[in-house]
Design a protein around this motif. Structure first.
Motif, PDB file in Angstrom:
ATOM      1  N   LEU A  65      -3.393   1.197  30.333  1.00 48.55           N
ATOM      2  CA  LEU A  65      -2.635   1.801  29.249  1.00 48.55           C
ATOM      3  C   LEU A  65      -2.047   3.151  29.652  1.00 48.55           C
ATOM      4  O   LEU A  65      -2.748   4.016  30.179  1.00 48.55           O
ATOM      5  N   ASP A  66      -0.766   3.300  29.411  1.00 50.67           N
ATOM      6  CA  ASP A  66      -0.078   4.581  29.555  1.00 50.67           C
ATOM      7  C   ASP A  66       0.125   5.145  28.152  1.00 50.67           C
ATOM      8  O   ASP A  66      -0.167   4.477  27.156  1.00 50.67           O
ATOM      9  N   LYS A  67       0.631   6.348  28.065  1.00 47.95           N
ATOM     10  CA  LYS A  67       0.767   6.990  26.751  1.00 47.95           C
ATOM     11  C   LYS A  67       2.039   7.809  26.671  1.00 47.95           C
ATOM     12  O   LYS A  67       2.437   8.448  27.639  1.00 47.95           O
ATOM     13  N   ILE A  68       2.671   7.771  25.509  1.00 51.27           N
ATOM     14  CA  ILE A  68       3.793   8.673  25.239  1.00 51.27           C
ATOM     15  C   ILE A  68       3.466   9.476  23.982  1.00 51.27           C
ATOM     16  O   ILE A  68       2.811   8.973  23.069  1.00 51.27           O
ATOM     17  N   THR A  69       3.901  10.718  23.960  1.00 56.03           N
ATOM     18  CA  THR A  69       3.719  11.561  22.780  1.00 56.03           C
ATOM     19  C   THR A  69       5.009  12.295  22.469  1.00 56.03           C
ATOM     20  O   THR A  69       5.815  12.567  23.358  1.00 56.03           O
ATOM     21  N   VAL A  70       5.191  12.596  21.205  1.00 54.50           N
ATOM     22  CA  VAL A  70       6.280  13.461  20.755  1.00 54.50           C
ATOM     23  C   VAL A  70       5.643  14.578  19.948  1.00 54.50           C
ATOM     24  O   VAL A  70       4.933  14.319  18.969  1.00 54.50           O
ATOM     25  N   LYS A  71       5.883  15.817  20.377  1.00 56.63           N
ATOM     26  CA  LYS A  71       5.310  16.968  19.684  1.00 56.63           C
ATOM     27  C   LYS A  71       6.408  17.942  19.275  1.00 56.63           C
ATOM     28  O   LYS A  71       7.427  18.062  19.944  1.00 56.63           O
ATOM     29  N   MET A  72       6.152  18.625  18.180  1.00 52.48           N
ATOM     30  CA  MET A  72       7.124  19.574  17.622  1.00 52.48           C
ATOM     31  C   MET A  72       6.682  21.011  17.874  1.00 52.48           C
ATOM     32  O   MET A  72       5.498  21.331  17.803  1.00 52.48           O
ATOM     33  N   ASP A  73       7.664  21.859  18.177  1.00 48.27           N
ATOM     34  CA  ASP A  73       7.440  23.299  18.276  1.00 48.27           C
ATOM     35  C   ASP A  73       7.557  23.854  16.855  1.00 48.27           C
ATOM     36  O   ASP A  73       8.644  23.873  16.274  1.00 48.27           O
ATOM     37  N   THR A  74       6.443  24.283  16.290  1.00 45.81           N
ATOM     38  CA  THR A  74       6.441  24.760  14.907  1.00 45.81           C
ATOM     39  C   THR A  74       6.745  26.247  14.788  1.00 45.81           C
ATOM     40  O   THR A  74       6.772  26.784  13.682  1.00 45.81           O
ATOM     41  N   VAL A  75       6.959  26.918  15.915  1.00 49.98           N
ATOM     42  CA  VAL A  75       7.286  28.343  15.898  1.00 49.98           C
ATOM     43  C   VAL A  75       8.798  28.551  15.914  1.00 49.98           C
ATOM     44  O   VAL A  75       9.339  29.376  15.173  1.00 49.98           O
ATOM     45  N   ASP A  76       9.483  27.804  16.757  1.00 53.15           N
ATOM     46  CA  ASP A  76      10.941  27.877  16.841  1.00 53.15           C
ATOM     47  C   ASP A  76      11.547  27.366  15.536  1.00 53.15           C
ATOM     48  O   ASP A  76      11.218  26.282  15.056  1.00 53.15           O
ATOM     49  N   GLU A  77      12.455  28.138  14.946  1.00 52.00           N
ATOM     50  CA  GLU A  77      13.037  27.785  13.661  1.00 52.00           C
ATOM     51  C   GLU A  77      13.852  26.503  13.696  1.00 52.00           C
ATOM     52  O   GLU A  77      14.047  25.856  12.665  1.00 52.00           O
ATOM     53  N   THR A  78      14.341  26.111  14.870  1.00 52.29           N
ATOM     54  CA  THR A  78      15.122  24.870  14.952  1.00 52.29           C
ATOM     55  C   THR A  78      14.224  23.637  14.977  1.00 52.29           C
ATOM     56  O   THR A  78      14.711  22.514  14.866  1.00 52.29           O
ATOM     57  N   ARG A  79      12.934  23.832  15.134  1.00 53.03           N
ATOM     58  CA  ARG A  79      11.950  22.750  15.219  1.00 53.03           C
ATOM     59  C   ARG A  79      12.312  21.738  16.308  1.00 53.03           C
ATOM     60  O   ARG A  79      12.522  20.556  16.042  1.00 53.03           O
ATOM     61  N   PRO A  80      12.378  22.188  17.568  1.00 53.91           N
ATOM     62  CA  PRO A  80      12.661  21.259  18.668  1.00 53.91           C
ATOM     63  C   PRO A  80      11.485  20.325  18.898  1.00 53.91           C
ATOM     64  O   PRO A  80      10.354  20.596  18.478  1.00 53.91           O
ATOM     65  N   LEU A  81      11.764  19.213  19.589  1.00 55.91           N
ATOM     66  CA  LEU A  81      10.735  18.210  19.849  1.00 55.91           C
ATOM     67  C   LEU A  81      10.669  17.907  21.341  1.00 55.91           C
ATOM     68  O   LEU A  81      11.682  17.936  22.025  1.00 55.91           O
ATOM     69  N   ARG A  82       9.478  17.592  21.806  1.00 60.77           N
ATOM     70  CA  ARG A  82       9.275  17.317  23.231  1.00 60.77           C
ATOM     71  C   ARG A  82       8.648  15.936  23.417  1.00 60.77           C
ATOM     72  O   ARG A  82       7.620  15.615  22.820  1.00 60.77           O
ATOM     73  N   LEU A  83       9.308  15.135  24.229  1.00 59.34           N
ATOM     74  CA  LEU A  83       8.768  13.834  24.616  1.00 59.34           C
ATOM     75  C   LEU A  83       8.018  13.983  25.929  1.00 59.34           C
ATOM     76  O   LEU A  83       8.529  14.591  26.874  1.00 59.34           O
ATOM     77  N   GLN A  84       6.815  13.429  25.982  1.00 58.44           N
ATOM     78  CA  GLN A  84       6.067  13.411  27.234  1.00 58.44           C
ATOM     79  C   GLN A  84       5.534  12.003  27.497  1.00 58.44           C
ATOM     80  O   GLN A  84       5.099  11.308  26.570  1.00 58.44           O
ATOM     81  N   ILE A  85       5.605  11.594  28.766  1.00 56.71           N
ATOM     82  CA  ILE A  85       5.112  10.286  29.194  1.00 56.71           C
ATOM     83  C   ILE A  85       3.991  10.498  30.194  1.00 56.71           C
ATOM     84  O   ILE A  85       4.165  11.197  31.197  1.00 56.71           O
ATOM     85  N   PHE A  86       2.848   9.895  29.917  1.00 57.53           N
ATOM     86  CA  PHE A  86       1.683   9.997  30.792  1.00 57.53           C
ATOM     87  C   PHE A  86       1.392   8.622  31.381  1.00 57.53           C
ATOM     88  O   PHE A  86       1.245   7.645  30.637  1.00 57.53           O
ATOM     89  N   LEU A  87       1.331   8.550  32.700  1.00 56.90           N
ATOM     90  CA  LEU A  87       1.086   7.283  33.374  1.00 56.90           C
ATOM     91  C   LEU A  87      -0.339   7.213  33.910  1.00 56.90           C
ATOM     92  O   LEU A  87      -0.900   8.213  34.372  1.00 56.90           O
ATOM     93  N   SER A  88      -0.909   6.023  33.853  1.00 59.42           N
ATOM     94  CA  SER A  88      -2.272   5.807  34.348  1.00 59.42           C
ATOM     95  C   SER A  88      -2.326   5.953  35.857  1.00 59.42           C
ATOM     96  O   SER A  88      -1.377   5.619  36.566  1.00 59.42           O
ATOM     97  N   GLN A  89      -3.444   6.466  36.347  1.00 59.17           N
ATOM     98  CA  GLN A  89      -3.661   6.681  37.774  1.00 59.17           C
ATOM     99  C   GLN A  89      -4.811   5.802  38.268  1.00 59.17           C
ATOM    100  O   GLN A  89      -5.610   5.300  37.469  1.00 59.17           O
ATOM    101  N   PRO A  90      -4.918   5.594  39.580  1.00 66.21           N
ATOM    102  CA  PRO A  90      -6.010   4.774  40.123  1.00 66.21           C
ATOM    103  C   PRO A  90      -7.401   5.260  39.713  1.00 66.21           C
ATOM    104  O   PRO A  90      -8.339   4.462  39.607  1.00 66.21           O
ATOM    105  N   ASN A  91      -7.537   6.566  39.467  1.00 68.33           N
ATOM    106  CA  ASN A  91      -8.847   7.107  39.081  1.00 68.33           C
ATOM    107  C   ASN A  91      -9.140   6.931  37.590  1.00 68.33           C
ATOM    108  O   ASN A  91     -10.163   7.404  37.092  1.00 68.33           O
ATOM    109  N   GLY A  92      -8.215   6.257  36.881  1.00 68.02           N
ATOM    110  CA  GLY A  92      -8.432   5.991  35.466  1.00 68.02           C
ATOM    111  C   GLY A  92      -7.914   7.062  34.532  1.00 68.02           C
ATOM    112  O   GLY A  92      -7.909   6.881  33.310  1.00 68.02           O
ATOM    113  N   LYS A  93      -7.462   8.180  35.083  1.00 65.60           N
ATOM    114  CA  LYS A  93      -6.943   9.265  34.258  1.00 65.60           C
ATOM    115  C   LYS A  93      -5.434   9.118  34.055  1.00 65.60           C
ATOM    116  O   LYS A  93      -4.774   8.335  34.729  1.00 65.60           O
TER     117      LYS A  93
END
Length: 222
Positions: free
Chosen positions: A60-88
């Motif tokens: 299983l890999d994972k994607i997240t979308v998080k919001m910057d709640t300090v910046d008045e424009t409320r920008p969003l960040r997409l991050q993709i995390f890929l599984s590694q051989p060590n399980g992390k």
């Protein structure tokens, strides 16, 4: 032994070097440091999370979308995390360009009118579904050669101008396969099973767009 005269001279040189570095540091705008910290640390509110196999390793890999709640424009960040051989999971992609801020600067404090995009993982494909004016658009990204490449776009729009859909509303479905370069537009009347018009052309885009370079405004290209 070092004479007092030489020692004083050395002290003077060290003092000048110290003052020089103080001057250099004071010349760097502090907002550069604050912007760097801000862009990394204030994306604290998670609005999306999806899990699935993106790199075809059976994990299983994972994607997240998080919001910057300090910046008045409320920008969003997409991050993709890929599984590694060590399980992390390891961060593979991080982008603040792919999703439009909730309150864009050009809107002068007004909401952009669209919900935050949804993300899905289906058969190894990362799908991004977004609202657009008069419809919606779906992007398909496939992991290839350590990159997520845009391989397919499906856009649905309508020409309703009265705020509602009636029997005269025309729906347009655009299917763009970036791998083959075939782009097809199909017009249909609401409730009709027969197409009014079909337009097909070949548009070659090489190299295929990568997700880290993709901007929310690129929807105008497809």
């Amino acid at each position: 032994m070092i004479s007092i005269k030489k020692q004083n001279k050395m002290n003077g040189i060290m003092k000048n070097i110290y003052l020089y570095f103080i001057f250099i540091l004071s010349s760097v705008p502090m907002n550069l440091f604050s912007q760097s910290i801000k862009s990394e640390d204030n994306y604290t509110y998670q609005v999306r999370e999806e899990n699935g196999d993106l790199n075809n390793d059976g994990k299983l890999d994972k994607i997240t979308v998080k919001m910057d709640t300090v910046d008045e424009t409320r920008p969003l960040r997409l991050q993709i995390f890929l599984s590694q051989p060590n399980g992390k999971l390891a961060l593979a992609v991080s982008s603040t360009k792919i999703i439009e801020p909730q309150y864009p600067v050009e809107n002068h404090g007004k909401f952009n009118g669209y919900q935050i995009p949804d993300f899905f993982i289906e058969k190894g494909i990362l799908k991004m579904w977004s609202e657009i004016k008069g419809g919606n658009i779906t992007y398909d990204f496939k992991y290839n050669n350590d990159n997520f490449e845009l391989i397919n776009v499906i856009k649905l729009t309508n020409n309703a101008t009265k705020g509602y859909i009636d029997e005269n509303t025309i729906f347009t479905e655009t299917k763009f396969n970036l791998v083959t370069g075939i782009r097809t537009e199909t017009d249909e009347i609401s409730g009709s099973a027969k197409a009014l018009k079909v337009r097909k052309k070949r548009v070659v885009i090489r190299p295929l767009p990568k997700i880290q370079d993709f901007k929310f405004s690129d929807k105008e290209l497809y």
